[in-house]
Design an enzyme around this catalytic site. Structure first.
Site, PDB file in Angstrom:
ATOM      1  CE1 TYR A 190      -8.634  -6.160   2.270  1.00  0.00           C
ATOM      2  CE2 TYR A 190      -8.043  -7.641   3.910  1.00  0.00           C
ATOM      3  CZ  TYR A 190      -7.770  -7.110   2.850  1.00  0.00           C
ATOM      4  OH  TYR A 190      -6.539  -7.323   2.206  1.00  0.00           O
TER       5      TYR A 190
ATOM      6  CE  LYS B   7      -4.884 -10.738   9.022  1.00  0.00           C
ATOM      7  NZ  LYS B   7      -3.768 -10.096   8.386  1.00  0.00           N
TER       8      LYS B   7
ATOM      9  CE1 TYR C 189      -3.635  -2.629   0.319  1.00  0.00           C
ATOM     10  CE2 TYR C 189      -2.378  -3.468   2.297  1.00  0.00           C
ATOM     11  CZ  TYR C 189      -3.363  -3.517   1.431  1.00  0.00           C
ATOM     12  OH  TYR C 189      -3.920  -4.754   1.233  1.00  0.00           O
TER      13      TYR C 189
ATOM     14  CG  ASP D 117     -12.165 -13.893   6.278  1.00  0.00           C
ATOM     15  OD1 ASP D 117     -11.372 -14.319   7.327  1.00  0.00           O
ATOM     16  OD2 ASP D 117     -12.070 -12.914   5.535  1.00  0.00           O
TER      17      ASP D 117
END
Length: 438
Positions: A147, A282, A14, A253
């Protein structure tokens, strides 16, 4: 360290090649502290993008890595298997919701989401091949402000209007987005009364499009990078009921929320519901290596494999990497010791005590917290370059985005660590240059 080369040639997440943001050179990391080449020692408030839950250089994880690399670092998973993968999948199923039965190991969280969407599509393709009265469903119902990752299918179920992916609208498959439930804040261990209007738009969308929807996909209880929003468990209860009513699969998710981050082992436990497909990642390896998993029920797996393909059509090159699996097994063994429960509760107690004090600052729009997640939402966006240097000067590593300064520290952080993180945020709120003026 050649920072000039880094600035001129290495593209960081980003960031722009036209005006690269400064990067801070890391020499080492241990426990909850990041040591910079320039001498600063920073308390990590991000768990390296929410993954390093046990901190850095944990002896059990280091030992698992050393032991495994002496045996083999990688072998293809097509036609071969190995004990690290078997041990890991046993561990995952022992911790996951009880209806879960099959584990598909993936490379990253985004890939785990891609896998879950492909599973749902192939599931309905197979159902149609067995009964042509069943439509081939190709749409997904999800929430605004959600997201789910940066790959194309994951982007297609990420909010197309309020996210970093809005420029891709028109190129991605178009799915169905329901209004997000309002933000809630748990107090003294109790959620406030649920507003039943929260579910109305979702109920309308699933009713109208029931024959098109292959699955609902959402982040349970906490919407992460789409806004760090907390919502009521009753919303999730109603979603599960509606999916059952209309025969729609439910994908949860839990890549950001899984393995204790919200104070429950999985966020869906706040609502006492089970998904049809679960995505985790993660924290799976506590940040040591990239690894994720898509877990599902026997009914879903068997239907997927009853299609004309005769198998699930996905197979990453680095699937079930033995080194990653061995580290993940050691990480989950630490989770199974249950120290995380007291650790996360302690972090949450400090958030509950200290974060409300930040509401007095004019820049602050809202503060909220749940488990090991603390969020300060501001009225204006941060000035990333200025605020990042400010946090380093304060001896902490916090990586905000937009109007959100959030904390997701490693579980092993002590109260003094958390207080210093919050103090650094308060210091930034007292420094107008850290924010973009209206």
């Amino acid at each position: 360290m050649d920072l000039q080369f880094d600035r001129e040639h290495i593209w960081h997440p980003y960031t722009s090649t036209l005006s690269p943001l400064p990067c801070f050179p890391v020499k080492s990391a241990e426990g909850v502290r990041i040591h910079l080449e320039t001498g600063e020692v920073l308390i990590d408030g991000m768990s390296s993008w929410w993954s390093a839950i046990h901190g850095y250089r944990h002896p059990a994880l280091d030992q698992a890595a050393h032991s495994q690399i002496d045996a083999m670092s990688h072998v293809m998973f097509g036609g071969l298997t190995h004990d690290p993968a078997i041990s890991l999948c046993k561990n995952i199923l022992s911790l996951a919701p009880k209806n879960m039965n099959h584990v598909f190991l993936a490379d990253s969280g985004s890939v785990a989401v891609e896998v879950s969407l492909k599973m749902a599509l192939q599931y309905w393709y197979a159902k149609h091949s067995q009964d042509t009265s069943q439509s081939i469903r190709s749409k997904f119902l999800t929430l605004e402000h959600g997201y789910h990752g940066d790959t194309f299918a994951a982007m297609s179920v990420t909010d197309p209007n309020n996210s970093m992916h809005k420029m891709y609208k028109g190129f991605l498959p178009e799915h169905i987005f329901a209004k997000s439930p309002e933000c809630y804040q748990i107090q003294n261990g109790h959620w406030p009364e649920f507003n039943p209007d929260d579910i109305l738009d979702f109920e309308t969308k699933i009713t109208e499009h029931q024959h098109e929807i292959a699955a609902v996909i959402l982040e349970p209880i906490v919407q992460g990078a789409g806004g760090m929003r907390l919502y009521h468990p009753e919303f999730l209860v109603r979603v599960r009921q509606l999916c059952d009513q209309f025969g729609v699969l439910l994908i949860l998710d839990e890549i950001a929320t899984g393995f204790g981050r919200t104070g429950k082992l999985f966020a869906c436990e706040h609502a006492n519901i089970q998904p049809d497909i679960l995505c985790v990642g993660k924290a799976l390896t506590s940040g040591y290596m990239s690894l994720a998993a898509t877990v599902t029920t026997k009914a879903v797996a068997n239907m997927v494999c009853s299609s004309e393909a005769g198998c699930f059509m996905h197979g990453p090159t680095f699937m079930a990497n033995p080194l990653a699996c061995a580290i993940a097994t050691a990480s989950l063994n630490l989770i199974k010791q249950n120290h995380w429960q007291q650790q996360v509760a302690s972090i949450e107690a400090t958030f509950e005590q200290k974060l409300p004090m930040l509401r007095k600052y004019p820049l602050v729009k809202d503060v909220r917290w749940l488990g090991g997640i603390g969020v300060i939402e501001t009225h204006v966006p941060v000035n990333m370059e200025v605020i990042q240097q400010h946090f380093v000067d304060q001896g902490v590593w916090i990586r905000p985005f937009g109007r959100l300064i959030y904390l997701m520290p490693p579980y092993i952080s002590n109260q003094c660590d958390i207080i210093q993180l919050i103090s650094a945020v308060e210091s930034a709120l007292n420094s107008p240059m850290c924010f973009i003026a209206n």
